[in-house]
Design an enzyme around this catalytic site. Structure first.
Site, PDB file in Angstrom:
ATOM      1  N   LEU A  11       0.658  -1.023  -0.127  1.00 57.13           N
ATOM      2  CA  LEU A  11       0.025  -0.029   0.056  1.00 57.13           C
ATOM      3  C   LEU A  11       0.938   1.141  -0.075  1.00 57.13           C
ATOM      4  O   LEU A  11       1.573   1.399   0.951  1.00 57.13           O
ATOM      5  CB  LEU A  11      -0.952  -0.230   1.478  1.00 57.13           C
ATOM      6  CG  LEU A  11      -2.084  -1.409   1.352  1.00 57.13           C
ATOM      7  CD1 LEU A  11      -2.770  -0.944   2.397  1.00 57.13           C
ATOM      8  CD2 LEU A  11      -2.525  -1.585   0.165  1.00 57.13           C
ATOM      9  N   ALA A  12       0.745   2.016  -1.109  1.00 56.88           N
ATOM     10  CA  ALA A  12       1.659   3.209  -1.014  1.00 56.88           C
ATOM     11  C   ALA A  12       0.808   4.244  -1.857  1.00 56.88           C
ATOM     12  O   ALA A  12       1.547   5.076  -2.643  1.00 56.88           O
ATOM     13  CB  ALA A  12       2.676   2.746  -2.200  1.00 56.88           C
ATOM     14  N   ARG A  18       2.041  15.085   6.563  1.00 63.24           N
ATOM     15  CA  ARG A  18       2.844  15.273   7.725  1.00 63.24           C
ATOM     16  C   ARG A  18       4.327  15.406   7.327  1.00 63.24           C
ATOM     17  O   ARG A  18       5.394  16.106   8.169  1.00 63.24           O
ATOM     18  CB  ARG A  18       2.808  14.517   8.862  1.00 63.24           C
ATOM     19  CG  ARG A  18       1.343  14.363   9.734  1.00 63.24           C
ATOM     20  CD  ARG A  18       0.870  13.360  10.500  1.00 63.24           C
ATOM     21  NE  ARG A  18       2.135  13.179  11.687  1.00 63.24           N
ATOM     22  CZ  ARG A  18       2.372  12.241  12.528  1.00 63.24           C
ATOM     23  NH1 ARG A  18       1.710  10.976  12.203  1.00 63.24           N
ATOM     24  NH2 ARG A  18       2.956  12.389  13.436  1.00 63.24           N
ATOM     25  N   ASN A 170      -1.005  -3.596  16.969  1.00 63.40           N
ATOM     26  CA  ASN A 170      -1.168  -3.904  15.724  1.00 63.40           C
ATOM     27  C   ASN A 170      -0.355  -3.311  14.926  1.00 63.40           C
ATOM     28  O   ASN A 170      -0.191  -1.833  14.844  1.00 63.40           O
ATOM     29  CB  ASN A 170      -2.676  -3.597  15.274  1.00 63.40           C
ATOM     30  CG  ASN A 170      -3.074  -3.683  13.936  1.00 63.40           C
ATOM     31  OD1 ASN A 170      -2.527  -4.866  13.222  1.00 63.40           O
ATOM     32  ND2 ASN A 170      -3.767  -3.107  13.193  1.00 63.40           N
ATOM     33  N   ASN A 227       6.310   8.865   9.180  1.00 63.55           N
ATOM     34  CA  ASN A 227       5.176   9.940   8.872  1.00 63.55           C
ATOM     35  C   ASN A 227       5.829  11.209   8.762  1.00 63.55           C
ATOM     36  O   ASN A 227       4.985  11.963   8.358  1.00 63.55           O
ATOM     37  CB  ASN A 227       4.074   9.596   9.943  1.00 63.55           C
ATOM     38  CG  ASN A 227       3.456   8.418   9.850  1.00 63.55           C
ATOM     39  OD1 ASN A 227       2.784   7.991   9.057  1.00 63.55           O
ATOM     40  ND2 ASN A 227       3.624   7.691  10.787  1.00 63.55           N
ATOM     41  N   LYS A 334      33.587   7.191 -14.038  1.00 64.13           N
ATOM     42  CA  LYS A 334      32.197   6.900 -14.782  1.00 64.13           C
ATOM     43  C   LYS A 334      32.064   6.044 -15.908  1.00 64.13           C
ATOM     44  O   LYS A 334      32.650   5.997 -16.920  1.00 64.13           O
ATOM     45  CB  LYS A 334      31.371   8.555 -14.850  1.00 64.13           C
ATOM     46  CG  LYS A 334      29.990   8.061 -14.910  1.00 64.13           C
ATOM     47  CD  LYS A 334      29.424   9.171 -16.150  1.00 64.13           C
ATOM     48  CE  LYS A 334      30.106   8.935 -17.596  1.00 64.13           C
ATOM     49  NZ  LYS A 334      29.110   8.712 -18.748  1.00 64.13           N
ATOM     50  N   TYR A 349      39.755  12.280 -14.709  1.00 63.82           N
ATOM     51  CA  TYR A 349      38.478  12.012 -15.114  1.00 63.82           C
ATOM     52  C   TYR A 349      38.218  10.984 -16.134  1.00 63.82           C
ATOM     53  O   TYR A 349      38.863  11.277 -17.041  1.00 63.82           O
ATOM     54  CB  TYR A 349      37.455  13.203 -15.471  1.00 63.82           C
ATOM     55  CG  TYR A 349      36.104  12.725 -15.937  1.00 63.82           C
ATOM     56  CD1 TYR A 349      35.244  12.346 -14.989  1.00 63.82           C
ATOM     57  CD2 TYR A 349      35.892  12.857 -17.464  1.00 63.82           C
ATOM     58  CE1 TYR A 349      34.067  11.801 -15.484  1.00 63.82           C
ATOM     59  CE2 TYR A 349      34.516  12.352 -17.938  1.00 63.82           C
ATOM     60  CZ  TYR A 349      33.786  11.968 -17.120  1.00 63.82           C
ATOM     61  OH  TYR A 349      32.521  11.339 -17.524  1.00 63.82           O
ATOM     62  N   TYR A 370      31.869  13.832 -24.122  1.00 60.55           N
ATOM     63  CA  TYR A 370      30.748  14.289 -24.374  1.00 60.55           C
ATOM     64  C   TYR A 370      30.825  15.634 -25.582  1.00 60.55           C
ATOM     65  O   TYR A 370      31.629  16.342 -25.084  1.00 60.55           O
ATOM     66  CB  TYR A 370      30.116  14.752 -23.045  1.00 60.55           C
ATOM     67  CG  TYR A 370      28.575  15.084 -23.300  1.00 60.55           C
ATOM     68  CD1 TYR A 370      27.668  14.829 -23.993  1.00 60.55           C
ATOM     69  CD2 TYR A 370      28.228  16.443 -22.776  1.00 60.55           C
ATOM     70  CE1 TYR A 370      26.366  15.018 -24.140  1.00 60.55           C
ATOM     71  CE2 TYR A 370      26.878  17.017 -22.738  1.00 60.55           C
ATOM     72  CZ  TYR A 370      26.151  16.395 -23.553  1.00 60.55           C
ATOM     73  OH  TYR A 370      24.856  16.780 -23.690  1.00 60.55           O
ATOM     74  N   SER A 406      53.224  14.486 -22.056  1.00 61.78           N
ATOM     75  CA  SER A 406      52.272  15.521 -21.284  1.00 61.78           C
ATOM     76  C   SER A 406      51.882  16.446 -22.132  1.00 61.78           C
ATOM     77  O   SER A 406      52.540  17.077 -22.968  1.00 61.78           O
ATOM     78  CB  SER A 406      53.286  15.816 -20.105  1.00 61.78           C
ATOM     79  OG  SER A 406      53.640  14.600 -19.289  1.00 61.78           O
TER      80      SER A 406
END
Length: 447
Positions: A11-12, A18, A170, A227, A334, A349, A370, A406
C-alpha cells in the site's frame, strides 16, 4: 519459502501530509533508496508470484520509481483514498485466478525482516496479523488474543481501560488466503468517523465466519513507520547503525564506523577496509581485501579484490575496477572499466572508457567523452602510459604499450607501441618577459 504461492500487495497511495512535501511519502529516501524500495526488497524475500503496488497520490512518480526498482512489480491505482481495505480491493483484478496467500505490506514501513515475513506468510491460520509488544503502546490499536487466537483488533479510541493495558499492538501488516480475501473484503463497511474501509475489520468478519485469526509477533523496531521528517531521520540513523554492525560482524574493517554511510544493497566482502567518511550509494559491491580510503563517494560500481580507492575519489555508476587497480585522490570514474593493475593516481576524469591491464594514467588526464549531444568511448590498451595533462578526445583509441606526451590533445588513434605528442612547438623569446612586465607596470601607473 512456504509451499503455498505468495502474492504481495504494498500500500503506497497516501500523500503523507505530515512530511510537508510535494513528493509522495514512499519516495523519500532511506539508505540511499526510496522507502518503497525497502518494502519491495522485503516482498521479494518471500519469492512471490506477484508483487502489486497500490499507488494514489503522485502515482506517476511512484510508478516510475517502482519501474526502476522492481520492473516486474505491477501498479494499480487507488483514485480515491478511502482506506486500507479499499486500497487492497483495487489489487484484486491483478490477482484474478491467483490461489495462495496474500501478504499486505506498507510502503512507509521499511524494517520488517525477511524472517518475520516468512513466519507471517507460512502461518497456517486463515488470517494472520503482525503484532509487536510496544514499550509505550500509546495510541496504537490493541490486539486482543484469546484461547482461539486473535479475537479482535480494538482501536485506542474505542478501547476501555482494561484493553488499553494490553501491550500487544497492531502493525497493520497481515496475511490471508486469497480466496478468503475475495470473500470478505467486499463486506467491509465504512460506518466510521472517517468514512473509510479499514483492512483491520477483516478480523471481525473472519471470526464471524468461524475462520481462525492469529498473530505473529516481531520486535517493535521492525514495525517503525515513517510519517514525518523527524521519523525519517531517526529511521536513517537506525538503518545506518544496523548496516555498520552487520558489516563489522561480517569481517569488514570500518576505521570509524559512525562516519561510514551505507545504502540498502551495499555489499562488502570480508577483510575489506573502509576508511572514515566514506559514502556508499546504491549498487556498490566491494570484494574481499579491497580498501576504500577516507572521504570517498561510491555509487553503482564494482571494486575487485586488492584494489584501492581514494582518498577523496568518486566512483560513479558503471565504474568497474579490476584486481589491484588503484584510483587515487581527486579522481572520478564513470561508466569505465579499469583492468587489473591500472594506476590512476590523481586529478583525473575517466568516463565512458576501457583501460587495459597495468596501464598508467598520469595526473590531469581527461577523457573528453561528451560532444554536447552524445557520449563517446575511449579505449586504452594494456601497459599504455598516458602522460600528465593528456586530453583524450573521444572516440579515440590508444594502443597497447603506447605513450602520450604530457600536455597532449589526442584526437586520432595511437598505434600499439607508438609515442603520440600533440602540442605546439615551444618558442623562447629572450628578454621578452622582462620587457613585457615593465610595459604592463608602466601602463598601470599612468591610469
Amino acid at each position: 519459502m512456504a509451499d503455498v504461492p505468495i502474492a504481495v500487495v504494498i500500500l503506497a497511495a497516501g500523500q503523507g501530509s505530515r512530511m510537508q512535501s510535494d513528493l509522495p511519502k514512499v519516495l523519500h529516501r532511506l539508505g540511499g533508496v526510496p522507502l518503497i524500495g525497502h518494502a519491495l526488497a522485503g516482498a521479494r524475500s518471500l519469492d512471490p508470484e506477484q508483487v502489486i503496488v497500490v499507488a494514489g497520490h503522485g502515482a506517476d512518480l511512484v510508478q516510475g520509481a517502482v519501474a526502476r526498482l522492481d520492473p516486474d512489480a505491477r501498479i494499480v491505482l487507488q483514485r480515491e483514498q478511502l482506506g486500507t481495505g479499499h486500497a487492497v480491493r483495487q489489487s484484486l483484478p491483478e490477482m484474478e485466478g491467483f490461489e495462495g496467500k496474500v501478504v499486505v505490506l506498507y510502503g512507509d514501513t521499511p524494517f520488517i525482516g525477511a524472517d518475520t515475513l516468512a513466519a507471517l506468510a507460512s502461518h497456517p491460520a486463515d488470517l494472520v496479523v503482525l503484532g509487536f509488544e510496544a514499550e509505550d503502546p500509546g495510541r496504537y490499536g490493541r490486539l486482543v488474543v484469546g484461547a482461539r487466537g486473535l479475537e479482535r483488533i480494538v482501536e485506542y479510541k474505542d478501547a476501555d481501560a482494561a484493553t488499553r493495558q494490553i501491550a500487544l499492538c497492531n502493525s497493520g501488516v497481515m496475511a490471508l488466503d486469497a480466496a478468503r480475501l475475495r470473500q470478505l473484503i467486499g463486506r467491509l463497511g465504512n460506518d466510521n468517523a472517517a468514512g473509510e474501509y479499514y483492512l483491520t475489520d477483516l478480523v471481525a468478519l473472519a471470526r464471524a465466519e468461524g475462520l481462525r485469526a492469529d498473530v505473529v509477533t516481531c520486535d517493535e523496531e521492525e514495525t517503525l513507520g515513517i510519517n514525518t521528517r523527524a521519523e525519517l531521520a531517526a529511521a536513517e540513523a537506525a538503518f545506518q547503525a544496523r548496516a555498520r554492525a552487520e558489516a563489522l560482524e561480517n569481517g569488514v574493517t570500518l576505521s570509524d564506523p559512525g562516519t561510514v554511510w551505507f545504502a540498502l544493497d551495499t555489499c562488502i566482502g570480508r577483510d575489506a577496509i573502509i576508511g572514515q567518511n566514506v559514502v556508499f550509494g546504491p549498487g556498490v559491491t566491494i570484494e574481499s581485501g579491497a580498501e576504500i580510503l577516507p572521504f570517498c563517494h561510491l555509487e553503482g560500481c564494482h571494486v575487485s579484490a586488492g584494489a584501492t580507492v581514494g582518498p577523496f575519489a568518486r566512483l560513479r555508476p558503471g565504474a568497474e575496477l579490476g584486481g589491484d587497480a588503484h584510483v587515487g585522490n581527486f579522481v572520478e570514474i564513470k561508466n569505465a572499466v579499469l583492468e587489473e593493475g591500472v594506476k590512476v593516481g590523481h586529478l583525473t576524469y575517466l568516463g565512458d572508457a576501457h583501460v587495459g591491464e597495468h596501464s598508467n594514467i598520469g595526473a590531469g588526464t581527461i577523457t573528453c567523452n561528451y560532444d554536447g549531444v552524445g557520449k563517446h568511448r575511449t579505449e586504452i590498451g594494456p601497459r599504455a602510459f598516458i602522460g600528465s595533462d593528456t586530453m583524450l578526445v573521444a572516440p579515440v583509441r590508444v594502443g597497447a604499450e603506447a605513450l602520450t606526451g604530457s600536455g597532449s590533445v589526442i584526437t586520432q588513434d595511437v598505434p600499439d607501441g607508438a609515442l603520440a605528442v600533440a602540442r605546439a612547438r615551444q618558442a623562447n623569446k629572450p628578454g621578452l618577459a622582462v620587457r613585457l612586465m615593465a610595459s604592463l607596470r608602466a601602463a598601470k601607473e599612468k591610469r
